[in-house]
Design an enzyme around this catalytic site. Structure first.
Site, PDB file in Angstrom:
ATOM      1  N   ARG A   9       0.804  -1.105   0.048  1.00  0.00           N
ATOM      2  CA  ARG A   9       0.038  -0.016   0.038  1.00  0.00           C
ATOM      3  C   ARG A   9       0.819   1.027   0.054  1.00  0.00           C
ATOM      4  O   ARG A   9       2.013   1.153   0.225  1.00  0.00           O
ATOM      5  CB  ARG A   9      -0.992   0.070   1.002  1.00  0.00           C
ATOM      6  CG  ARG A   9      -0.232   0.035   2.695  1.00  0.00           C
ATOM      7  CD  ARG A   9      -1.426   0.017   3.497  1.00  0.00           C
ATOM      8  NE  ARG A   9      -0.565   0.133   5.170  1.00  0.00           N
ATOM      9  CZ  ARG A   9      -0.296   1.255   5.555  1.00  0.00           C
ATOM     10  NH1 ARG A   9      -0.608   2.352   5.458  1.00  0.00           N
ATOM     11  NH2 ARG A   9       0.081   0.819   6.943  1.00  0.00           N
ATOM     12  N   HIS A 190       5.389   6.815  -2.682  1.00  0.00           N
ATOM     13  CA  HIS A 190       6.286   6.273  -3.409  1.00  0.00           C
ATOM     14  C   HIS A 190       7.564   5.748  -2.757  1.00  0.00           C
ATOM     15  O   HIS A 190       8.653   5.811  -3.261  1.00  0.00           O
ATOM     16  CB  HIS A 190       6.558   7.391  -4.227  1.00  0.00           C
ATOM     17  CG  HIS A 190       5.668   8.283  -5.001  1.00  0.00           C
ATOM     18  ND1 HIS A 190       4.522   7.741  -5.641  1.00  0.00           N
ATOM     19  CD2 HIS A 190       5.244   9.590  -5.029  1.00  0.00           C
ATOM     20  CE1 HIS A 190       3.789   8.557  -6.020  1.00  0.00           C
ATOM     21  NE2 HIS A 190       4.161   9.663  -5.651  1.00  0.00           N
ATOM     22  N   ARG A 191       7.015   5.411  -1.371  1.00  0.00           N
ATOM     23  CA  ARG A 191       8.410   4.869  -0.303  1.00  0.00           C
ATOM     24  C   ARG A 191       9.382   5.773  -0.218  1.00  0.00           C
ATOM     25  O   ARG A 191      10.512   5.614   0.313  1.00  0.00           O
ATOM     26  CB  ARG A 191       8.929   3.579  -1.174  1.00  0.00           C
ATOM     27  CG  ARG A 191       7.998   2.351  -1.609  1.00  0.00           C
ATOM     28  CD  ARG A 191       7.334   1.810   0.017  1.00  0.00           C
ATOM     29  NE  ARG A 191       6.485   0.938  -0.153  1.00  0.00           N
ATOM     30  CZ  ARG A 191       5.246   0.778  -0.365  1.00  0.00           C
ATOM     31  NH1 ARG A 191       4.601   2.104  -0.361  1.00  0.00           N
ATOM     32  NH2 ARG A 191       4.417  -0.433  -0.466  1.00  0.00           N
ATOM     33  N   LEU A 192       8.980   7.004  -0.398  1.00  0.00           N
ATOM     34  CA  LEU A 192      10.041   8.328   0.127  1.00  0.00           C
ATOM     35  C   LEU A 192       9.766   8.411   1.746  1.00  0.00           C
ATOM     36  O   LEU A 192       9.228   9.442   1.877  1.00  0.00           O
ATOM     37  CB  LEU A 192       9.909   9.164  -0.795  1.00  0.00           C
ATOM     38  CG  LEU A 192      10.162   9.078  -2.412  1.00  0.00           C
ATOM     39  CD1 LEU A 192       9.798  10.439  -3.057  1.00  0.00           C
ATOM     40  CD2 LEU A 192      11.466   8.722  -2.686  1.00  0.00           C
TER      41      LEU A 192
END
Length: 213
Positions: A9, A190-192
């Site tokens: 997610r 965005h996994r940042l």
């Protein structure tokens, strides 16, 4: 079972920036813990406790945080348990708070200091009586043949202390985790992810730096 490789997610609830940081990590930890409590999440004080035995084998388990301050994080346990034996051989420890529903995590690294008998007794007296009795019934981390045997030991202790207070077991104690670093993790798009690490320097002052996700 469907493929688990595609279970994921995105994280969109919030961010963590330098303006959100506090001079020392305990104030930020208190704020985040209060957010978890206010969100009415179950087991807000549950944390993973990781220890390493004398052979170098790591081990983890879930326990409840019972107190914290600038001195450290406090939990209690049977001193005959695996975690206690590990800590007798190697006092280094790591804690992890998995507050996934708020897209947050906190990791603590440090070493333990055993609590005094006075500190342990003061907390033990606040436990519900069935929990006090259970401390006597369980030789934590030791093998047992069946649940029925454990229940029998509990009922035996319950009868023994039916008409009086439950004294502090000699094998029950606690630890204060004195941290040298604490990391705060906030999920990002965005996994940042936002990661900030507090590290205590040789002068005892907390310094912070942002980490790559």
């Amino acid at each position: 079972m469907r493929s688990i490789s595609n279970i994921r997610r995105d994280y969109t609830q919030a961010g963590l920036d330098t303006k959100d940081l506090t001079l020392e990590p305990f104030a930020l930890f208190e704020r985040w813990l209060q957010n978890v409590i206010d969100a009415d999440l179950k087991d807000p004080t549950a944390m993973t406790v990781a220890t390493v035995d004398k052979s170098g084998q790591p081990s983890q388990r879930i326990v409840l945080l019972k107190d914290f301050s600038e001195k450290g994080f406090v939990f209690y346990t049977n001193t005959g348990s695996r975690k206690a034996q590990d800590l007798a051989d190697n006092p280094k420890i790591s804690l992890h708070f998995p507050w996934h529903l708020l897209e947050r995590q906190v990791k603590v690294c440090g070493s333990v200091q055993p609590l005094t008998k006075t500190e342990v007794a003061k907390y033990f007296l606040t436990r519900p009586k069935p929990s006090q009795i259970a401390a006597y019934a369980s030789s934590q981390s030791r093998p047992i043949s069946s649940k029925q045997v454990l229940l029998a030991k509990f009922n035996e202790a319950k009868a023994k202390f039916a008409n009086g207070d439950v004294p502090l077991p000699s094998f029950w104690g606690g630890y204060r985790v004195v941290p040298h670093e604490i990391e705060f993790w906030q999920g990002g798009e965005h996994r940042l992810h936002d990661r900030f690490l507090y590290t205590k320097n040789q002068q005892g002052i907390w310094e912070t730096k942002r980490l790559m996700p």
